[in-house]
Design a protein around this motif. Structure first.
Motif, PDB file in Angstrom:
ATOM      1  N   GLY A  46       2.585   2.226   4.906  1.00  0.00           N
ATOM      2  CA  GLY A  46       2.659   3.673   4.691  1.00  0.00           C
ATOM      3  C   GLY A  46       3.689   4.030   3.647  1.00  0.00           C
ATOM      4  O   GLY A  46       3.462   4.905   2.779  1.00  0.00           O
ATOM      5  N   VAL A  47       4.876   3.371   3.735  1.00  0.00           N
ATOM      6  CA  VAL A  47       5.915   3.634   2.737  1.00  0.00           C
ATOM      7  C   VAL A  47       5.449   3.191   1.353  1.00  0.00           C
ATOM      8  O   VAL A  47       5.653   3.891   0.349  1.00  0.00           O
ATOM      9  N   ALA A  48       4.801   2.016   1.321  1.00  0.00           N
ATOM     10  CA  ALA A  48       4.317   1.516   0.026  1.00  0.00           C
ATOM     11  C   ALA A  48       3.273   2.451  -0.564  1.00  0.00           C
ATOM     12  O   ALA A  48       3.229   2.678  -1.791  1.00  0.00           O
ATOM     13  N   ALA A  49       2.436   3.011   0.294  1.00  0.00           N
ATOM     14  CA  ALA A  49       1.421   3.947  -0.211  1.00  0.00           C
ATOM     15  C   ALA A  49       2.074   5.198  -0.799  1.00  0.00           C
ATOM     16  O   ALA A  49       1.618   5.735  -1.829  1.00  0.00           O
ATOM     17  N   VAL A  50       3.155   5.678  -0.155  1.00  0.00           N
ATOM     18  CA  VAL A  50       3.865   6.855  -0.688  1.00  0.00           C
ATOM     19  C   VAL A  50       4.480   6.535  -2.038  1.00  0.00           C
ATOM     20  O   VAL A  50       4.388   7.325  -3.010  1.00  0.00           O
TER      21      VAL A  50
END
Length: 471
Positions: free
Chosen positions: A46-50
């Motif tokens: 999720g963080v990487a997607a942001v």
């Protein structure tokens, strides 16, 4: 080797519980690891997607903010490995990043990879390829570092509570099983001591546990066994006493019978040789009659303790037999000041028994009753009475001989029918023992009780009518 029963209960249960806990722990540890890894990977993805979807440059300030949100560290490097920005201070700008696993091209491909040691801390390493947002043409690599301690903390939070609950359950099982096994062990030890006491001849009742379970059933069974053993011992003792009496008495009776026979023959010879007055002849006849009666009595004494001989038992009228004996006893009762009442309440009074033995038994009961009533009247005053009644009950003829005496002493209440038991100074304690044996030989029983200021001896004999009906 002796193994206490509490260990026989506890050890198998504890072994099974520990084996079950070990198996469950292994499975739960694997599941906890998989679930923790899956949760952390989804968080990092999720963080990487942001970060991938945003268009602003990835500066150290941005990486630090994302580190606080994701509980992970981020390092942005060039494709060659030079550090561009970092969420934390690096002790060495030149880091040998793992090359065995290529950088992920999409955020959904981010996963926890190998363990990397930085700044004396261990991290799970994963990487994501990004475009250079500062205008450069070569791509950049975002290194994602998740602390191994953080992962272990999350893993323990999922794994340890069930493990502790399982250990607590095992401890509870051990304590509960120990308490139950200890109680059962105490009961069995007490029963063991009681059974050993039974084996030594003490037939007193054992303590019955308050808990209604198998141990209580066992204690009740032990008490029943003790009661039967006590009855068997008493019956054996009575049998042995009667047998001993028969053996000892047979020799004496045999000698006395021979002497009575010789005396009768001498009287007969004297009567033939000498002739005298009519009075003398009557006296001789009476002497012969008494000697013949003595011979018959002694012959019966020789049969003491034995069953009636074949052919000795006949059908006889019990009312007629008792009536004749009452008539014989009545003069003695009158002389002693005892009122003797005789009643026949039954219609059919036929029994199958040995008339001679039954006469002896009934005569003993009548004489004992007259003697007890007379003694009581002489000591304490008042009227003396003996009540004799013949009735029927449940297929039995019931002969009741009741007297107004005070009854036998309490110490003799349980042994009254035993041979050689008597409270009379001149008594030998054979009358009631013989009477009960006669009743038993005739298929009946003899009992006594104290009721309404009367001492009652009850002789029960099976009625011939009932016996024929059952056949």
């Amino acid at each position: 080797m002796r193994i206490p029963i509490r260990y026989q209960f506890m050890v198998p249960l504890v072994v099974v519980a520990l084996a079950s806990l070990a198996a469950i722990s292994v499975v739960h540890a694997h599941l906890s690891t998989v679930r923790t890894r899956d949760r952390v990977e989804r968080q990092l993805q999720g963080v990487a997607a942001v970060l991938t979807g945003s268009g602003f440059p990835l500066t150290e300030a941005v990486l630090q903010q994302m580190s606080d949100l994701a509980s992970a560290e981020f390092v942005l490097t060039t494709e060659s490995g030079d550090t561009v920005a970092s969420s934390f201070a690096l002790s060495d700008d030149s880091i040998d990043w793992p090359t065995t696993t290529p950088a992920a091209e999409h955020a959904t491909e981010v996963s926890l990879g190998s363990v990397l040691k930085l700044n004396d801390n261990k991290y799970f390493h994963s990487s994501l390829e990004l475009a250079d947002r500062r205008g450069g043409l070569s791509p950049q690599v975002l290194h994602i570092l998740f602390p191994q301690d953080e992962f272990n903390t999350a893993w323990r939070a999922m794994f340890l509570p069930p493990l502790l609950i399982g250990l607590a359950a095992i401890i509870a099982v051990i304590l509960t099983t120990g308490l139950v096994a200890a109680r059962i062990n105490r009961v069995l030890q007490r029963l063991g001591r009681d059974v050993h006491r039974l084996a030594e001849g003490d037939f007193s009742a054992v303590e019955v546990p308050s808990v209604d379970d198998e141990t209580k059933d066992l204690a009740v069974a032990v008490n029943q066994t003790a009661t039967r053993l006590a009855e068997y011992e008493a019956e054996t003792r009575r049998t042995e006493q009667m047998r001993t009496l028969a053996i000892l008495g047979s020799g004496l009776a045999h000698e006395m019978r021979n002497a009575a026979t010789g005396c009768r023959m001498a009287v007969d010879l004297h009567s033939e040789v000498c002739s005298g007055s009519t009075a003398d002849d009557d006296s001789m006849e009476m002497a012969r009659h008494q000697l013949s009666l003595m011979e018959r009595r002694l012959q019966k004494f020789l049969q003491l303790g034995k069953q009636s001989v074949d052919g000795a038992e006949v059908d006889l009228d019990l009312a007629e037999l008792v009536g004749e004996l009452v008539a014989l006893v009545r003069p003695s009762a009158k002389h002693a000041g005892v009122a003797l009442d005789w009643q026949v309440l039954a219609d059919d009074t036929t029994v199958h028994a040995d008339a001679e033995q039954l006469s002896q038994a009934v005569m003993n009961l009548l004489l004992n009753a007259v003697d007890a009533a007379a003694h009581q009247s002489a000591v304490k005053g008042g009227s003396a009475r003996v009540r004799v009644a013949l009735d029927t009950s449940d297929g039995f003829l019931v002969l009741t001989v009741a007297d107004s005496g005070e009854g036998p002493p309490e110490k003799l209440a349980d042994t009254l029918f035993e041979p050689f038991v008597s409270d009379k100074p001149e008594g030998v304690g054979l009358g009631l023992a013989v009477a009960r044996q006669v009743a038993k030989n005739s298929g009946g029983l003899l009992e006594w009780s104290r009721s309404a200021d009367e001492t009652q001896f009850v002789l029960r004999l099976p009625s011939v009518t009932e016996r024929v009906t059952n056949v």
